[in-house]
Design a protein around this motif. Structure first.
Motif, short mmCIF file in Angstrom:
data_model
loop_
_atom_site.label_atom_id
_atom_site.label_comp_id
_atom_site.label_asym_id
_atom_site.label_seq_id
_atom_site.Cartn_x
_atom_site.Cartn_y
_atom_site.Cartn_z
N ARG A 124 30.61 43.31 52.21
CA ARG A 124 30.17 42.24 51.64
C ARG A 124 28.67 42.67 50.58
NH1 ARG A 124 34.13 38.50 51.99
NH2 ARG A 124 34.59 38.21 54.30
N ALA A 125 28.93 43.97 50.13
CA ALA A 125 27.55 44.40 49.45
C ALA A 125 27.68 43.96 47.90
CB ALA A 125 27.81 45.83 49.61
N ILE A 126 28.86 43.60 47.60
CA ILE A 126 28.94 43.25 46.12
C ILE A 126 29.87 42.01 45.97
CG2 ILE A 126 28.56 45.39 45.30
CD1 ILE A 126 31.49 45.70 44.95
N HIS A 127 29.38 41.37 44.87
CA HIS A 127 30.41 39.96 44.54
C HIS A 127 31.33 40.51 43.31
CE1 HIS A 127 26.56 38.47 45.94
NE2 HIS A 127 27.44 37.73 46.86
N ASP A 128 31.05 41.56 42.37
CA ASP A 128 31.74 41.95 41.33
C ASP A 128 31.77 43.44 41.23
OD1 ASP A 128 32.28 39.56 39.32
OD2 ASP A 128 30.26 39.38 40.34
N ALA A 129 32.80 43.92 40.82
CA ALA A 129 32.91 45.35 40.64
C ALA A 129 33.38 45.71 39.11
CB ALA A 129 33.75 46.00 41.71
N ILE A 130 32.72 46.71 38.54
CA ILE A 130 33.18 47.18 37.17
C ILE A 130 33.83 48.33 37.54
CG2 ILE A 130 32.28 47.79 34.92
CD1 ILE A 130 30.15 45.75 35.14
N LEU A 131 34.89 48.53 37.27
CA LEU A 131 35.64 49.86 37.17
C LEU A 131 36.11 50.28 36.11
CD1 LEU A 131 37.20 51.53 39.40
CD2 LEU A 131 39.06 50.07 39.26
N LEU A 132 35.91 51.47 35.77
CA LEU A 132 35.91 52.27 34.41
C LEU A 132 37.06 53.35 35.05
CD1 LEU A 132 35.94 52.83 31.66
CD2 LEU A 132 33.65 53.89 31.91
N ALA A 133 38.42 53.12 34.96
CA ALA A 133 39.40 54.15 35.45
C ALA A 133 40.69 53.80 34.65
CB ALA A 133 39.35 53.83 36.93
N HIS A 153 36.39 43.92 37.37
CA HIS A 153 36.24 44.07 35.85
C HIS A 153 36.85 45.22 35.40
CE1 HIS A 153 34.30 39.95 36.33
NE2 HIS A 153 33.47 40.79 37.25
N LEU A 154 37.83 45.37 34.97
CA LEU A 154 38.27 46.73 34.39
C LEU A 154 37.87 46.96 33.16
CD1 LEU A 154 40.22 49.16 35.27
CD2 LEU A 154 42.06 48.04 34.21
N TRP A 155 37.13 48.04 32.84
CA TRP A 155 37.14 48.71 31.40
C TRP A 155 37.81 49.57 31.19
CZ3 TRP A 155 31.03 48.86 31.50
CH2 TRP A 155 30.44 47.37 31.45
N GLY A 156 38.13 49.84 29.95
CA GLY A 156 38.93 51.20 29.55
C GLY A 156 38.45 51.73 28.33
N GLN A 165 45.76 53.30 30.33
CA GLN A 165 45.39 52.90 31.67
C GLN A 165 46.73 52.35 32.20
OE1 GLN A 165 42.44 50.02 30.44
NE2 GLN A 165 41.36 51.00 31.99
N ALA A 166 47.20 52.53 33.63
CA ALA A 166 48.49 51.92 34.23
C ALA A 166 48.57 50.57 34.01
CB ALA A 166 48.48 52.25 35.47
N GLU A 167 49.72 50.05 33.71
CA GLU A 167 49.91 48.76 33.44
C GLU A 167 49.73 47.89 34.52
OE1 GLU A 167 53.47 46.36 30.95
OE2 GLU A 167 54.05 47.74 32.55
N ARG A 168 50.26 48.40 35.82
CA ARG A 168 49.54 47.60 36.98
C ARG A 168 48.39 47.51 37.06
NH1 ARG A 168 51.29 48.74 42.89
NH2 ARG A 168 50.79 46.59 43.94
N LEU A 169 47.34 48.37 36.97
CA LEU A 169 46.09 48.42 37.10
C LEU A 169 45.52 47.16 36.48
CD1 LEU A 169 43.48 49.40 38.59
CD2 LEU A 169 43.52 51.02 36.73
N VAL A 170 45.90 47.13 35.03
CA VAL A 170 45.56 46.26 34.16
C VAL A 170 45.99 44.70 34.71
CG1 VAL A 170 45.97 45.19 31.86
CG2 VAL A 170 45.44 47.63 32.34
N TRP A 171 47.12 44.67 35.37
CA TRP A 171 47.62 43.27 35.59
C TRP A 171 46.91 42.65 36.80
CZ3 TRP A 171 53.70 44.56 36.38
CH2 TRP A 171 54.24 44.69 34.94
N GLU A 172 46.47 43.71 37.73
CA GLU A 172 45.82 43.22 38.99
C GLU A 172 44.27 42.90 38.79
OE1 GLU A 172 47.37 42.36 41.57
OE2 GLU A 172 49.40 43.44 41.05
N SER A 173 43.69 43.63 37.75
CA SER A 173 42.27 43.16 37.56
C SER A 173 41.81 41.89 37.06
CB SER A 173 41.75 44.32 36.46
OG SER A 173 41.94 45.61 36.89
N ASP A 174 40.83 41.44 37.49
CA ASP A 174 40.62 39.91 37.14
C ASP A 174 40.26 39.83 35.65
OD1 ASP A 174 40.47 38.55 39.79
OD2 ASP A 174 39.34 39.98 40.21
N THR A 175 39.35 40.59 35.22
CA THR A 175 39.21 40.91 33.54
C THR A 175 39.27 42.23 33.08
OG1 THR A 175 37.03 41.35 33.67
CG2 THR A 175 37.48 39.12 33.87
N VAL A 176 39.70 42.33 31.89
CA VAL A 176 39.68 43.66 31.38
C VAL A 176 38.99 43.73 29.79
CG1 VAL A 176 41.67 45.13 30.23
CG2 VAL A 176 42.30 43.92 32.43
N GLU A 177 38.48 44.54 29.71
CA GLU A 177 37.54 45.04 28.31
C GLU A 177 37.96 46.43 28.01
OE1 GLU A 177 33.79 43.88 28.23
OE2 GLU A 177 33.96 42.28 29.39
#
Length: 336
Positions: A124-133, A153-156, A165-177
């Motif tokens: 429970r260290a975070i509530h949101d994660a920004i993932l650039l991958a 929050h997926l960034w590409g 970016q992998a299609e499934r990774l995009v699908w599973e993320s809550d937001t995509v930018e």
């Protein structure tokens, strides 16, 4: 009762982390901006990239508090490069290193990203994660984090065509930018260009030498270290065999011998060449000024060898640096 998005009940701050797959970021940006496929072909102002990403995150999550930015990269035998050591000293930045094998392939980086994301969520260290991958291997960790209530929050990086970016990774993320080319362009430049030199960019070998009058940096960048052909432990053992023979200075007020101190600087330079490799030491050129964090490390190692503080001996610190550069220049036949 309506609750503002991004805020917890009672208006508690949402804490977030930024997780950067450096291999993906660099490769995608270099392809987009420079049509380059190898890190040897371009240079990066990594510190400014990190600052820009932090500012971007602050705009996207205005009610959030940054826990830290995780910088997932790779290095041969996990020995950090000069620029990785500088990045590791930045505030709120955690450098995580996988291994870089002899073919230049990253190993263990994806596993580290997945592990850190899952651990942050579980505790429970975070509530949101920004993932650039971009790798589909991130999906299981994304699903675990979401199960603990973390928003992903997926960034590409903007792809030159299609997708990177992998299609499934995009699908599973809550937001995509998408980070577009204009946002990244100031921080990437072809090796050897004026832009790379004036911006102090790091992260790739020095440019190829000019045909007529090669610069010291170009000569240095072309040479290979023995560290390429041996592991870190063997390289360190070889360096230890070259330790200079001298009597340690231990008594306060005892006069320091210039040649003794200079020999220690040479020894540290010899050890770094063996354990870190010429491609990393090349980032220190053209010299004689060293990045602050590297200069401090050089002086600390020299003090350990002397058993004596150099804090009140500015002339001795100069002797250490002189010895270091003499060893480096001698290794690559660079004339002062």
């Amino acid at each position: 009762m309506t609750q503002t998005v991004g805020m917890l009940p009672g208006h508690l701050t949402r804490r977030f982390a930024i997780l950067i797959d450096v291999g993906y970021l660099y490769a995608a940006a270099a392809e987009l901006l420079l049509d380059a496929t190898s890190r040897k072909d371009y240079r990066v102002d990594a510190e400014k990239v990190i600052g820009s990403l932090m500012e971007r995150a602050a705009r996207r999550l205005p009610d959030g508090e940054l826990l830290r930015l995780y910088w997932f990269d790779a290095a041969r035998d996990r020995v950090p490069t000069v620029d990785q050591r500088v990045i590791a000293n930045m505030e709120f930045v955690k450098v995580r290193l996988g291994n870089l094998n002899s073919r230049g392939q990253q190993k263990g980086v994806d596993a580290q990203i997945r592990s850190d994301l899952e651990q942050l969520a579980r505790h429970r260290a975070i509530h949101d994660a920004i993932l650039l991958a971009g790798d589909e291997d991130m999906v299981p960790a994304v699903e675990v984090a979401q199960a603990y209530g973390v928003r992903i929050h997926l960034w590409g990086v903007e792809p030159p065509y299609g997708t990177n970016q992998a299609e499934r990774l995009v699908w599973e993320s809550d937001t995509v930018e998408t980070i577009d080319a204009d946002e990244l362009r100031p921080y990437f430049a072809k090796s050897g260009t004026a832009a790379a030199a004036t911006r102090g960019m790091v992260g790739a070998p020095i440019a190829e030498p000019e045909p007529e009058v090669p610069s010291p940096a170009a000569v240095f960048g072309q040479r290979q270290s023995v560290a390429v052909t041996m592991n870190a432990a063997d390289a360190l053992a070889q360096a230890e065999s070259a330790r200079p023979k001298f009597v340690r200075t231990t008594q306060t007020g005892e006069k320091l011998d210039p040649e003794t101190v200079r020999s220690i600087g040479e020894y540290v330079g010899h050890k770094w060449l063996l354990t870190r490799g010429a491609d990393n030491i090349a980032d220190l050129l053209p010299g004689p000024q060293l990045p602050t964090v590297i200069d401090k490390e050089l002086l600390v190692e020299a003090e350990k060898e002397l058993g004596y503080s150099l804090r009140d001996h500015p002339e001795a610190r100069i002797w250490v640096r002189d010895g270091f550069w003499e060893r480096v220049h001698r290794e690559f036949d660079i004339e002062d």
